[in-house]
Design an enzyme around this catalytic site. Sequence first.
Site, PDB file in Angstrom:
ATOM      1  N   GLY A   2     -30.385  11.576 -11.533  1.00 21.19           N
ATOM      2  CA  GLY A   2     -30.316  12.673 -12.485  1.00 21.19           C
ATOM      3  C   GLY A   2     -29.855  12.237 -13.858  1.00 21.19           C
ATOM      4  O   GLY A   2     -30.220  12.853 -14.867  1.00 21.19           O
TER       5      GLY A   2
ATOM      6  N   GLU B 117     -32.899  10.977 -15.552  1.00 23.94           N
ATOM      7  CA  GLU B 117     -33.741  12.134 -15.873  1.00 23.94           C
ATOM      8  C   GLU B 117     -33.180  12.903 -17.066  1.00 23.94           C
ATOM      9  O   GLU B 117     -33.935  13.357 -17.934  1.00 23.94           O
ATOM     10  CB  GLU B 117     -33.841  13.042 -14.646  1.00 23.94           C
ATOM     11  CG  GLU B 117     -34.660  12.408 -13.531  1.00 23.94           C
ATOM     12  CD  GLU B 117     -34.573  13.165 -12.222  1.00 23.94           C
ATOM     13  OE1 GLU B 117     -35.626  13.455 -11.641  1.00 23.94           O
ATOM     14  OE2 GLU B 117     -33.443  13.472 -11.777  1.00 23.94           O
TER      15      GLU B 117
ATOM     16  N   GLU C  89     -33.310   7.659  -5.808  1.00 29.91           N
ATOM     17  CA  GLU C  89     -33.233   8.754  -4.840  1.00 29.91           C
ATOM     18  C   GLU C  89     -33.847   8.400  -3.486  1.00 29.91           C
ATOM     19  O   GLU C  89     -33.457   8.959  -2.466  1.00 29.91           O
ATOM     20  CB  GLU C  89     -33.925  10.000  -5.397  1.00 29.91           C
ATOM     21  CG  GLU C  89     -33.195  10.694  -6.537  1.00 29.91           C
ATOM     22  CD  GLU C  89     -33.564  10.166  -7.910  1.00 29.91           C
ATOM     23  OE1 GLU C  89     -33.246  10.829  -8.900  1.00 29.91           O
ATOM     24  OE2 GLU C  89     -34.175   9.066  -7.997  1.00 29.91           O
TER      25      GLU C  89
END
Length: 256
Positions: free
Chosen positions: A107, A110, A130
């Site tokens: 994340g 991202e 992930e």
Amino acid sequence: MAEMILIETHGKVGLIRLNRPAALNALCDPLMAELGAQLLAFDADPAIAAIVLTGSEKAFAAGADIKEMLPRRYPDVLFNDFITQWETITRIKKPVIAAVAGFALGGGCELAMMCDIVLAADTAKFGQPEINLGVIPGAGGTQRLTRAVGKAKAMEMILSGRMMDAAEAERANLVARVVPAEQLIPEALKLGEKLATLSPVALMVAKQAVNRAFETTLSEGVRVERSLFLPLFGTPDQQEGMAAFAEKRKPRFGQS
């Protein structure tokens, strides 16, 4: 509870620091709610022209909070619209600069890719690991990483979980440039200050046009660009910018 973000202003540049040092700035719901609210506040503040988002020397953000996600099941994440509030950053009209040092994983990677410009310290490491948790990126990683670095490298990183260092990230076009770690925040603020001297309207529509390039065909993108370009004629900033060029002086944008 300690604040999960720290806020500073440097002239017309707003600085947001993620502040969960014990968790390497792992992204949890409360942090993302605070971050979204502050991004919207800076976006609405006429005294702020650009925003810098950063973490710590060790980590921009080492990923989503695994402990928070572990007990969740599909009905929970579906009905509570998990991840959607993370995308507040994509609705910000002003330029957002990610200043990344240390880990930007999952994340965190991202979140950096949702920003408009990514500056990396030479200590930065990017990745979408992930797959090691039995899931895939869920905040746009499979899409934005592929658009940034191409299918071959994105597929390798997402399927294997391999991290990319700052030098490779620059070669792969994931980051705009790499600077020494001690210069990261000064360079990000310097860039923000430069943007603050430019036309706010032109910056906003330029950001829209570039983002649209990743979402549509070339012919449609050019049509959108034209539809954003032409209305700038007759605006105070267009008149000031072109007059200043003709008169060989610095423009004074946003004065009208």
